[in-house]
Design a protein around this motif. Structure first.
Motif, PDB file in Angstrom:
ATOM      1  N   THR A   1       8.381  -1.086   6.358  1.00  0.00           N
ATOM      2  CA  THR A   1       8.813  -0.237   5.313  1.00  0.00           C
ATOM      3  C   THR A   1       7.389  -0.156   4.712  1.00  0.00           C
ATOM      4  OG1 THR A   1      10.518   1.145   3.458  1.00  0.00           O
ATOM      5  CG2 THR A   1      10.309  -1.745   4.124  1.00  0.00           C
ATOM      6  N   GLY A   2       7.419  -0.166   3.658  1.00  0.00           N
ATOM      7  CA  GLY A   2       6.753  -0.363   2.396  1.00  0.00           C
ATOM      8  C   GLY A   2       7.415  -0.348   0.713  1.00  0.00           C
ATOM      9  N   GLY A   3       6.294   0.886  -0.328  1.00  0.00           N
ATOM     10  CA  GLY A   3       4.721   1.403   0.008  1.00  0.00           C
ATOM     11  C   GLY A   3       5.084   2.372   1.390  1.00  0.00           C
ATOM     12  N   GLU A   4       3.868   2.894   2.142  1.00  0.00           N
ATOM     13  CA  GLU A   4       4.183   3.899   2.885  1.00  0.00           C
ATOM     14  C   GLU A   4       2.976   2.899   4.217  1.00  0.00           C
ATOM     15  OE1 GLU A   4       5.057   6.937   3.969  1.00  0.00           O
ATOM     16  OE2 GLU A   4       4.088   5.979   5.612  1.00  0.00           O
TER      17      GLU A   4
ATOM     18  N   PRO B   1      11.194  12.814   3.067  1.00  0.00           N
ATOM     19  CA  PRO B   1       9.702  13.198   2.530  1.00  0.00           C
ATOM     20  C   PRO B   1      10.168  13.239   0.231  1.00  0.00           C
ATOM     21  CG  PRO B   1      12.062  14.904   2.445  1.00  0.00           C
ATOM     22  CD  PRO B   1      11.782  13.489   3.063  1.00  0.00           C
ATOM     23  N   LYS B   2       9.022  12.939   0.707  1.00  0.00           N
ATOM     24  CA  LYS B   2       8.387  13.414  -1.502  1.00  0.00           C
ATOM     25  C   LYS B   2       7.670  14.347  -2.122  1.00  0.00           C
ATOM     26  CE  LYS B   2      10.442   8.893  -1.116  1.00  0.00           C
ATOM     27  NZ  LYS B   2      10.534   8.720  -0.136  1.00  0.00           N
ATOM     28  N   LYS B   3       8.059  14.405  -3.058  1.00  0.00           N
ATOM     29  CA  LYS B   3       7.102  16.092  -3.620  1.00  0.00           C
ATOM     30  C   LYS B   3       5.869  15.509  -4.222  1.00  0.00           C
ATOM     31  CE  LYS B   3      11.020  18.108  -4.867  1.00  0.00           C
ATOM     32  NZ  LYS B   3      12.649  19.176  -6.185  1.00  0.00           N
TER      33      LYS B   3
ATOM     34  N   GLY C   1       0.992  -1.019  -0.383  1.00  0.00           N
ATOM     35  CA  GLY C   1       0.547   0.005   0.168  1.00  0.00           C
ATOM     36  C   GLY C   1       0.843   1.316   0.123  1.00  0.00           C
ATOM     37  N   CYS C   2       0.892   1.724  -1.217  1.00  0.00           N
ATOM     38  CA  CYS C   2       1.391   3.592  -0.858  1.00  0.00           C
ATOM     39  C   CYS C   2       0.267   4.480  -1.871  1.00  0.00           C
ATOM     40  CB  CYS C   2       2.843   3.514  -1.803  1.00  0.00           C
ATOM     41  SG  CYS C   2       3.545   4.878  -1.481  1.00  0.00           S
ATOM     42  N   ASP C   3      -0.046   5.326  -1.302  1.00  0.00           N
ATOM     43  CA  ASP C   3      -0.689   6.686  -1.509  1.00  0.00           C
ATOM     44  C   ASP C   3       0.104   7.384  -2.504  1.00  0.00           C
ATOM     45  OD1 ASP C   3      -0.747   7.242   0.535  1.00  0.00           O
ATOM     46  OD2 ASP C   3      -2.021   7.932   0.194  1.00  0.00           O
ATOM     47  N   VAL C   4       0.961   7.592  -2.284  1.00  0.00           N
ATOM     48  CA  VAL C   4       2.244   8.687  -2.332  1.00  0.00           C
ATOM     49  C   VAL C   4       2.840   8.979  -3.907  1.00  0.00           C
ATOM     50  CG1 VAL C   4       4.622   9.938  -1.931  1.00  0.00           C
ATOM     51  CG2 VAL C   4       3.354   8.117  -0.353  1.00  0.00           C
ATOM     52  N   GLY C   5       3.103   7.701  -4.893  1.00  0.00           N
ATOM     53  CA  GLY C   5       3.609   8.115  -6.509  1.00  0.00           C
ATOM     54  C   GLY C   5       4.568   8.278  -6.578  1.00  0.00           C
ATOM     55  N   CYS C   6       5.553   8.465  -6.285  1.00  0.00           N
ATOM     56  CA  CYS C   6       6.979   8.245  -7.085  1.00  0.00           C
ATOM     57  C   CYS C   6       7.639   7.868  -8.193  1.00  0.00           C
ATOM     58  CB  CYS C   6       8.318   7.782  -6.052  1.00  0.00           C
ATOM     59  SG  CYS C   6       8.103   9.053  -3.886  1.00  0.00           S
ATOM     60  N   VAL C   7       7.753   8.987  -9.080  1.00  0.00           N
ATOM     61  CA  VAL C   7       7.578   8.513 -10.772  1.00  0.00           C
ATOM     62  C   VAL C   7       9.209   7.595 -10.679  1.00  0.00           C
ATOM     63  CG1 VAL C   7       6.932  10.390 -11.721  1.00  0.00           C
ATOM     64  CG2 VAL C   7       9.591  10.853 -10.982  1.00  0.00           C
ATOM     65  N   TRP C   8      10.166   7.569  -9.361  1.00  0.00           N
ATOM     66  CA  TRP C   8      11.079   6.884  -9.219  1.00  0.00           C
ATOM     67  C   TRP C   8      11.577   6.219  -9.130  1.00  0.00           C
ATOM     68  CZ3 TRP C   8      12.585   7.463  -4.509  1.00  0.00           C
ATOM     69  CH2 TRP C   8      12.277   9.036  -3.617  1.00  0.00           C
ATOM     70  N   CYS C   9      10.042   5.252  -8.308  1.00  0.00           N
ATOM     71  CA  CYS C   9       9.991   4.510  -7.450  1.00  0.00           C
ATOM     72  C   CYS C   9      10.505   3.053  -7.821  1.00  0.00           C
ATOM     73  CB  CYS C   9       8.652   4.090  -6.555  1.00  0.00           C
ATOM     74  SG  CYS C   9       8.327   3.489  -5.907  1.00  0.00           S
ATOM     75  N   ASP C  10      11.034   2.407  -6.786  1.00  0.00           N
ATOM     76  CA  ASP C  10      11.790   1.242  -7.141  1.00  0.00           C
ATOM     77  C   ASP C  10      11.100   0.155  -5.925  1.00  0.00           C
ATOM     78  OD1 ASP C  10      12.579   1.747  -4.811  1.00  0.00           O
ATOM     79  OD2 ASP C  10      14.516   1.144  -5.480  1.00  0.00           O
ATOM     80  N   VAL C  11       9.876   0.690  -6.059  1.00  0.00           N
ATOM     81  CA  VAL C  11       8.981  -0.886  -5.665  1.00  0.00           C
ATOM     82  C   VAL C  11       7.733  -0.542  -5.878  1.00  0.00           C
ATOM     83  CG1 VAL C  11      10.519  -2.027  -3.691  1.00  0.00           C
ATOM     84  CG2 VAL C  11       9.170   0.165  -3.282  1.00  0.00           C
ATOM     85  N   LYS C  12       7.134   0.021  -6.887  1.00  0.00           N
ATOM     86  CA  LYS C  12       5.545   0.326  -7.138  1.00  0.00           C
ATOM     87  C   LYS C  12       5.356  -1.350  -7.590  1.00  0.00           C
ATOM     88  CE  LYS C  12       6.969   3.688 -10.645  1.00  0.00           C
ATOM     89  NZ  LYS C  12       7.707   4.176 -11.701  1.00  0.00           N
ATOM     90  N   ASP C  13       5.423  -2.550  -7.109  1.00  0.00           N
ATOM     91  CA  ASP C  13       4.742  -3.106  -6.885  1.00  0.00           C
ATOM     92  C   ASP C  13       3.806  -3.456  -5.606  1.00  0.00           C
ATOM     93  OD1 ASP C  13       4.977  -4.536  -8.903  1.00  0.00           O
ATOM     94  OD2 ASP C  13       6.466  -6.175  -8.687  1.00  0.00           O
ATOM     95  N   SER C  14       4.839  -2.685  -4.978  1.00  0.00           N
ATOM     96  CA  SER C  14       3.886  -2.626  -3.601  1.00  0.00           C
ATOM     97  C   SER C  14       2.933  -1.486  -3.208  1.00  0.00           C
ATOM     98  CB  SER C  14       4.809  -1.718  -2.380  1.00  0.00           C
ATOM     99  OG  SER C  14       5.342  -0.422  -2.684  1.00  0.00           O
ATOM    100  N   TRP C  15       2.388  -0.752  -4.680  1.00  0.00           N
ATOM    101  CA  TRP C  15       1.143   0.491  -4.229  1.00  0.00           C
ATOM    102  C   TRP C  15       0.227  -0.126  -4.308  1.00  0.00           C
ATOM    103  CZ3 TRP C  15       2.658   4.215  -8.354  1.00  0.00           C
ATOM    104  CH2 TRP C  15       3.670   4.801  -8.760  1.00  0.00           C
ATOM    105  N   ASP C  16      -0.435  -1.322  -4.287  1.00  0.00           N
ATOM    106  CA  ASP C  16      -1.890  -2.228  -4.469  1.00  0.00           C
ATOM    107  C   ASP C  16      -1.906  -2.570  -3.072  1.00  0.00           C
ATOM    108  OD1 ASP C  16      -3.937  -2.980  -4.999  1.00  0.00           O
ATOM    109  OD2 ASP C  16      -4.167  -3.855  -6.919  1.00  0.00           O
TER     110      ASP C  16
ATOM    111  N   THR D   1       9.526   6.041   6.073  1.00  0.00           N
ATOM    112  CA  THR D   1       8.241   6.750   6.238  1.00  0.00           C
ATOM    113  C   THR D   1       7.939   7.839   5.454  1.00  0.00           C
ATOM    114  OG1 THR D   1       5.779   7.149   6.898  1.00  0.00           O
ATOM    115  CG2 THR D   1       7.776   6.993   8.437  1.00  0.00           C
ATOM    116  N   SER D   2       7.372   7.875   4.476  1.00  0.00           N
ATOM    117  CA  SER D   2       7.547   9.115   3.488  1.00  0.00           C
ATOM    118  C   SER D   2       6.802  10.499   4.385  1.00  0.00           C
ATOM    119  CB  SER D   2       6.304   9.258   2.851  1.00  0.00           C
ATOM    120  OG  SER D   2       5.438   9.232   2.814  1.00  0.00           O
ATOM    121  N   GLY D   3       6.060  10.083   6.002  1.00  0.00           N
ATOM    122  CA  GLY D   3       5.906  11.019   6.694  1.00  0.00           C
ATOM    123  C   GLY D   3       4.642  11.500   6.253  1.00  0.00           C
TER     124      GLY D   3
HETATM  125  S1  SF4 Z   1       7.211   6.155  -1.166  1.00  0.00           S
HETATM  126 FE1  SF4 Z   1       8.212   4.687  -1.105  1.00  0.00          FE
HETATM  127  S2  SF4 Z   1       6.967   3.168  -2.029  1.00  0.00           S
HETATM  128 FE2  SF4 Z   1       5.899   5.220  -2.126  1.00  0.00          FE
HETATM  129  S3  SF4 Z   1       6.047   5.462  -4.192  1.00  0.00           S
HETATM  130 FE3  SF4 Z   1       7.501   6.675  -3.003  1.00  0.00          FE
HETATM  131  S4  SF4 Z   1       9.782   5.369  -3.146  1.00  0.00           S
HETATM  132 FE4  SF4 Z   1       7.489   4.492  -3.759  1.00  0.00          FE
END
Ligand code: SF4
Length: 209
Positions: free
Chosen positions: A83-86, A127-129, A41-56, A110-112
């Motif tokens: 860790t995650g995901g978020e 932190p993530k933009k 689970g993640c609702d942040v959506g970083c374009v360069w995320c290396d664990v996109k399989d975690s999002w759902d 965490t992205s917080g």
């Molecule tokens: S917060 Fe982490 S898991 Fe979520 S999109 Fe960003 S890098 Fe990927």
């Protein structure tokens, strides 16, 4: 820093993408044997995320806390990294309390960007933009780890360094696909701003998870 919120009955089962025993490759605990639990689970959506399989989160098996603690306890290390995901999309209270009762230090990455839950010995906030951290989480961070994708991220890092506690450790980490270009710039930045430290994702250089 310990943080113990009101514990609810939620969080007694959690979606887990993977869990594994390895060396922490980043930040203040780099090189320490750690049991990682990657929650789905993640609702942040970083374009360069290396664990996109975690999002759902629905793609990952839901496990009871007792199983997660038993799996962690099968290894000699007593540092657990959630860790995650978020991970803060979930109530981390029951898991972290059970891990601490089993003798673990509990660390979070965490992205917080969601409200803080859980009883933590160490909070690493990156932190993530794409979804800004909440002030309440920034104020609890033990470690601020800023991923540097381009030169504008140095100003972004300083913006967030102004929002954490004076004891919070400060790390700059090159985004992996941009490390050749950004690492020399980070080195120069740290030499000029020695309150920052390099986090180099050592686990990727030594080929461990
Ligand atoms: S917060 Fe982490 S898991 Fe979520 S999109 Fe960003 S890098 Fe990927």
């Amino acid at each position: 820093m310990n943080f113990s919120p009101n514990i609810t009955l939620t969080g007694t089962t959690l979606p887990v993408m993977e869990s594994f025993y390895t060396l922490q490759g980043e930040g203040a605990y780099q090189g320490h044997a750690s049991w990682f639990i990657r929650l789905g689970g993640c609702d942040v959506g970083c374009v360069w995320c290396d664990v996109k399989d975690s999002w759902d989160a629905s793609k990952h098996p839901v496990k009871p806390i007792s199983d997660l603690v038993a799996e962690a306890s099968a290894h000699p290390g007593r540092l657990a990294v959630i860790t995650g995901g978020e991970p803060l999309l979930h109530d981390c209270g029951p898991l972290t309390i059970a891990l601490q009762e089993a003798g673990f230090r509990t660390h979070i990455e965490t992205s917080g960007s969601s409200p803080l839950s859980g009883s933590w010995n160490w909070i690493c906030l990156s932190p993530k933009k794409f979804k800004a951290p909440l002030p309440e989480v920034l104020g609890q961070a033990d470690e601020l780890k800023v991923v540097v994708y381009n030169k504008h991220d140095f100003a972004w890092a300083e913006q967030h360094a102004a929002l954490v506690s004076t004891t919070c450790k400060l790390f700059l980490q090159p985004e992996w696909s941009r490390k050749e270009e950004m690492t020399p710039q980070i080195v120069d930045y740290i030499l000029a701003h020695p309150q920052w430290t390099l986090s180099a994702q050592v686990h990727k250089f030594i080929n461990v998870p």
